[in-house]
Design a protein around this motif. Structure first.
Motif, PDB file in Angstrom:
ATOM      1  N   TYR A  33      17.503   1.444  19.530  1.00 28.01           N
ATOM      2  CA  TYR A  33      16.739   1.339  20.775  1.00 28.01           C
ATOM      3  C   TYR A  33      15.595   0.367  20.588  1.00 28.01           C
ATOM      4  N   THR A  45      20.995   0.960  22.895  1.00 25.69           N
ATOM      5  CA  THR A  45      22.286   0.329  22.643  1.00 25.69           C
ATOM      6  C   THR A  45      23.156   1.391  22.000  1.00 25.69           C
ATOM      7  N   ASP A  47      26.002   2.745  20.083  1.00 23.75           N
ATOM      8  CA  ASP A  47      26.952   2.244  19.093  1.00 23.75           C
ATOM      9  C   ASP A  47      27.998   3.279  18.687  1.00 23.75           C
ATOM     10  N   GLY A  86      28.441  -0.297  22.378  1.00 24.19           N
ATOM     11  CA  GLY A  86      27.839  -1.620  22.423  1.00 24.19           C
ATOM     12  C   GLY A  86      27.112  -1.919  23.713  1.00 24.19           C
ATOM     13  N   HIS A  87      27.166  -0.995  24.660  1.00 25.44           N
ATOM     14  CA  HIS A  87      26.507  -1.227  25.949  1.00 25.44           C
ATOM     15  C   HIS A  87      25.011  -0.921  25.831  1.00 25.44           C
ATOM     16  N   VAL A  88      24.205  -1.723  26.507  1.00 21.41           N
ATOM     17  CA  VAL A  88      22.759  -1.522  26.541  1.00 21.41           C
ATOM     18  C   VAL A  88      22.397  -0.830  27.847  1.00 21.41           C
TER      19      VAL A  88
END
Length: 154
Positions: free
Chosen positions: A91, A101, A103, A112-114
């Protein structure tokens, strides 16, 4: 004889002046972010399309843990091994801007998304809100979450 005793004392003093410190002490000037710690979710609502869902947290435990760079969350129904969910990642935190993010999670589209959020910390409360959107997962919602800090039992 006098010289030998003085020489032994000098050798002893020299050997006892080891400058290495094998124990670790955190520097006093290191300040943790106010967001670091363990947090329990006490309120959550989800706004999706024209509906508002307020989560029933009376039978579940949702915990978020933040250190200097990583976060993890755990959710499980109380008193059972059912409905366990967890995720983790890194983060960033700057003022009221907080971004996770993700993981590690069992939903591949989320990895992998923010997720950008706004946070506010008031005493032992953390309020987090933002837009969660992942087109490939069909996720498009606004969340508001309120946490309380879990205190050490020392």
């Amino acid at each position: 004889m006098k010289i030998t005793i003085i020489q032994l004392l000098m050798v002893f003093l020299f050997l006892s002046c080891d400058t290495k410190n094998t124990s670790y002490e955190a520097p006093e000037n290191v300040v943790k972010n106010s967001i670091e710690g363990s947090w329990k979710l006490v309120y959550a609502d989800i706004r999706e399309n024209d509906s508002l869902q307020i989560k029933d947290l009376s039978k579940t435990d949702f915990i978020k843990i933040l250190n200097g760079s990583h976060f993890a969350f755990f959710n499980q129904d109380q008193g059972t091994s059912e409905n366990f969910m967890a995720g983790a990642g890194t983060y960033t935190f700057n003022g009221s801007d907080y971004a996770e993010t993700l993981d590690f999670i069992n939903a591949p589209d989320y990895r992998g998304h923010v997720f950008p959020f706004k946070v506010e910390i008031k005493g032992d409360s953390l309020i987090q809100q933002g837009h969660e959107k992942i087109e490939s997962a069909g996720l498009d919602r606004y969340i508001l979450e309120k946490y309380i800090r879990i205190k050490n039992k020392n």
